[in-house]
Design a protein around this motif. Sequence first.
Motif, short mmCIF file in Angstrom:
data_model
loop_
_atom_site.label_atom_id
_atom_site.label_comp_id
_atom_site.label_asym_id
_atom_site.label_seq_id
_atom_site.Cartn_x
_atom_site.Cartn_y
_atom_site.Cartn_z
N SER A 103 0.84 -1.20 0.00
CA SER A 103 0.00 0.00 0.00
C SER A 103 0.87 1.25 0.00
O SER A 103 2.09 1.17 0.16
N SER A 143 -7.00 7.24 8.21
CA SER A 143 -8.14 8.14 8.05
C SER A 143 -8.02 9.32 9.00
O SER A 143 -8.24 10.47 8.61
N THR A 146 -5.15 11.57 7.73
CA THR A 146 -5.41 12.26 6.45
C THR A 146 -6.70 13.06 6.50
O THR A 146 -7.19 13.51 5.46
N LEU A 150 -8.35 9.37 3.12
CA LEU A 150 -8.10 7.97 2.80
C LEU A 150 -8.38 7.17 4.05
O LEU A 150 -7.83 7.49 5.11
N ASP A 151 -9.22 6.14 3.95
CA ASP A 151 -9.46 5.30 5.12
C ASP A 151 -8.69 3.99 4.99
O ASP A 151 -8.05 3.73 3.97
N ARG A 152 -8.74 3.19 6.03
CA ARG A 152 -7.95 1.96 6.04
C ARG A 152 -8.42 0.99 4.97
O ARG A 152 -7.61 0.26 4.39
N GLY A 154 -9.52 1.71 1.96
CA GLY A 154 -8.89 2.16 0.71
C GLY A 154 -7.40 1.89 0.69
O GLY A 154 -6.85 1.47 -0.33
N ASN A 155 -6.74 2.09 1.82
CA ASN A 155 -5.31 1.83 1.92
C ASN A 155 -5.03 0.34 1.76
O ASN A 155 -4.08 -0.05 1.08
N GLN A 158 -5.28 -0.97 -1.82
CA GLN A 158 -4.08 -0.71 -2.62
C GLN A 158 -3.16 -1.93 -2.62
O GLN A 158 -2.69 -2.36 -3.68
#
Length: 175
Positions: A103, A143, A146, A150-152, A154-155, A158
């Motif tokens: 990520s 999250s 940022t 960006l939350d976990r 979404g991370n 990746q």
Amino acid sequence: MKIVVASKNPVKLKATQNILEKIYPAVEVEDRDVDSGVPDQPIGLEVTVQGAINRAKNVFSPDFDLSVGIESGLLEVPHSITGYLDLQWCAIYDGEKITLGVSAGFEYPPMVIEQVLGGKEVGDVMDQVTGVDKLGQKTGAVSHLTQGMLDRTGNTEQCVLMAMVPRMNDDLYFE
């Protein structure tokens, strides 16, 4: 396509499902609690990647097409404020080969790293900082840091997607 995720963390399960249902027409995702074989707070590239691989291999069975192991860890990064960035590694295993993805990384505040190097886990420290119990199973520290950009999930998506790159391009990687 039957997939097993080596974690009971709902974020890891959701992120895996979100990505794999975009790649495969029909996806069933299950979760299992599996030991990573590495410390609860991995520090260093080798130990973090090994944790993801161990999870993926330890949860795999012929009942599944793919197994997914995801491990977050602190990696030493020169010139960073604290000396460490948090990265999530994903290992995907099909019974024969492992593919890896990572990520985007981010840096925790210095007081978090100080406490982690003193023996605490990032999750416990960030729960205290934010006042949110089990933050890592919800929106995550990323999250909070940022400001919600960006939350976990979404991370984590990746690293799952990056681990799928060789599988999505089989002819380029395995022929």
